[in-house]
Design an enzyme around this catalytic site. Structure first.
Site, mmCIF file in Angstrom:
data_model
loop_
_atom_site.group_PDB
_atom_site.id
_atom_site.type_symbol
_atom_site.label_atom_id
_atom_site.label_comp_id
_atom_site.label_asym_id
_atom_site.label_seq_id
_atom_site.Cartn_x
_atom_site.Cartn_y
_atom_site.Cartn_z
ATOM 1 N N ASP A 1 5.329 -0.731 4.964
ATOM 2 C CA ASP A 1 5.141 0.642 4.505
ATOM 3 C C ASP A 1 4.822 1.500 5.744
ATOM 4 O OD1 ASP A 1 4.307 2.828 2.737
ATOM 5 O OD2 ASP A 1 2.274 2.310 3.358
ATOM 6 N N ASP B 1 3.106 5.308 5.791
ATOM 7 C CA ASP B 1 1.870 6.101 5.737
ATOM 8 C C ASP B 1 0.656 5.245 5.409
ATOM 9 O OD1 ASP B 1 2.828 8.783 6.219
ATOM 10 O OD2 ASP B 1 3.850 8.634 4.294
ATOM 11 N N SER C 1 9.394 3.550 3.107
ATOM 12 C CA SER C 1 8.382 4.591 2.921
ATOM 13 C C SER C 1 8.713 5.609 1.842
ATOM 14 C CB SER C 1 8.205 5.322 4.258
ATOM 15 O OG SER C 1 7.468 6.498 4.075
HETATM 16 P P1 TMP Z 1 4.123 5.620 1.910
HETATM 17 O O1 TMP Z 1 4.826 4.876 0.844
HETATM 18 O O2 TMP Z 1 4.901 5.641 3.201
HETATM 19 O O3 TMP Z 1 2.721 5.162 2.133
HETATM 20 O O4 TMP Z 1 4.040 7.193 1.482
HETATM 21 C C1 TMP Z 1 3.414 7.661 0.360
HETATM 22 C C2 TMP Z 1 2.179 8.472 0.654
HETATM 23 O O5 TMP Z 1 2.462 9.863 0.768
HETATM 24 C C3 TMP Z 1 1.208 8.335 -0.518
HETATM 25 O O6 TMP Z 1 -0.009 7.784 -0.078
HETATM 26 C C4 TMP Z 1 1.015 9.740 -1.009
HETATM 27 C C5 TMP Z 1 1.420 10.605 0.132
HETATM 28 N N1 TMP Z 1 1.859 11.981 -0.246
HETATM 29 C C6 TMP Z 1 1.243 13.062 0.379
HETATM 30 O O7 TMP Z 1 0.328 12.881 1.179
HETATM 31 N N2 TMP Z 1 1.638 14.328 0.044
HETATM 32 C C7 TMP Z 1 2.652 14.575 -0.852
HETATM 33 O O8 TMP Z 1 2.994 15.746 -1.103
HETATM 34 C C8 TMP Z 1 3.287 13.447 -1.470
HETATM 35 C C9 TMP Z 1 4.399 13.658 -2.461
HETATM 36 C C10 TMP Z 1 2.865 12.166 -1.120
HETATM 37 MG MG MG Z 2 1.185 3.917 2.370
#
Ligand code: TMP
Ligand code: MG
Length: 289
Positions: A38, A40, A153
């Site tokens: 992943d 974030d 992601s």
């Molecule tokens: P990931 O799968 O790469 O971890 O990404 C998802 C992350 O993005 C999740 O923890 C929620 C975050 N997110 C935001 O911070 N702001 C937003 O507007 C959206 C739609 C998701």
């Molecule tokens: Mg994540």
């Protein structure tokens, strides 16, 4: 045993099982391994000096590319939906439609902002995004050993690519599945491409990419890195899987979520902002330790 598995951040429900998986993977050889991670809050830091670090979406939310009104709307969405994302009291089936709502609303707002492709690199440069300590070793070591790294992601592909490009680690063994921006002929954001990837549909995303996993069919041993329970399905497209070692970062709401993380991840890293443990596992798998 890998010494780093005794680090204070490491929790395991079944250390013996972890040992067995590791032994089986090391015996099969690093040319049978693939890494699926992943982005974030897994490859990037959750916090630095007590302050939260941005996700891909937050990099845009905090940038000069969008209006103050839009920033306020995105912040409101975050304040509404993030607590739901990490709420253990709600089952995934209940959270799923709400996560779709979050992503859909956020993408609609972003598209209204006429974001220019040529300004994304500056937005990333000026952001506080930080890869976790040890990222260089992780990316470089995988590259040196020709081990494929799939970054899977629910963030924004264009942004995360820029983060790893600016860090100098976007090597040829890295492949990304994510939400990509679609620009018009003048380079202005008009939509997002393809099927939406949100936090709880990574399984469907994996199954749409059978070609990638077909190419990697000689690598049935998987190292999976995630921070959400939704990340556990990222390897569902892997063909003829033999072993999977799942490492999960537990960043937030530790006490409430610890048991569910221990039940689903083989190794849980509690408030560990580094890649020390994944790197130690990797060095072990490639015979460097
Ligand atoms: P990931 O799968 O790469 O971890 O990404 C998802 C992350 O993005 C999740 O923890 C929620 C975050 N997110 C935001 O911070 N702001 C937003 O507007 C959206 C739609 C998701
Ligand atoms: Mg994540």
């Amino acid at each position: 045993m890998i010494p780093e598995l005794s680090n204070p951040s490491v929790c395991m429900k079944d250390p013996q099982r972890v040992q067995e998986i590791l032994q089986s993977m090391v015996k099969a050889g690093s040319n049978t391994v693939q890494v699926i991670s992943d982005f974030d809050m897994t490859l990037t830091r959750f916090a630095y000096k007590g302050k939260r670090c941005p996700t891909c979406h937050n990099i845009l939310d905090n940038s000069k590319l969008i209006s103050n009104d839009c920033k306020a709307q995105l912040k409101e969405l975050l304040d509404t939906y993030y607590p739901i994302e990490i709420d253990t009291a709600r089952p995934i089936e209940e959270k799923l439609p709400l996560m779709v709502q979050w992503w859909t609303k956020a993408h609609e707002i972003l598209v209204q902002q006429k974001i220019r492709k040529d300004l994304l690199a500056t937005a990333v440069q000026e952001s506080e995004a930080m890869l976790r300590e040890g990222y260089q070793l992780l990316f470089d070591h995988l590259h040196e050993h020709s081990i494929p790294l799939l970054i899977f992601s629910a963030g924004i592909g264009d942004i995360l690519e820029e983060v790893i490009r600016q860090a100098g680690v976007f090597h040829s063994n890295v492949k990304v599945f994510s939400n990509y921006m679609d620009f018009d002929e003048s380079g202005v954001l008009k939509a997002f491409k393809g099927e939406l990837i949100h936090i709880y549909n990574k399984r469907e995303g994996a199954l749409l990419n059978t070609g990638h996993f077909q190419e990697l069919r000689t690598r049935p041993n998987v190292l999976l890195l995630g921070d959400s329970l939704g990340d556990l399905t990222m390897a569902d497209g892997v063909q003829d899987m033999e072993n999977i070692l799942k490492i999960g970062f537990l960043n937030d709401k530790v006490e409430e979520r610890k048991q569910s993380y221990l039940d689903s991840y083989d190794i849980v890293l509690v408030q560990d902002e580094t890649l020390e443990v994944p790197n130690a596992v990797l060095l072990y798998l490639t015979g460097n330790k």
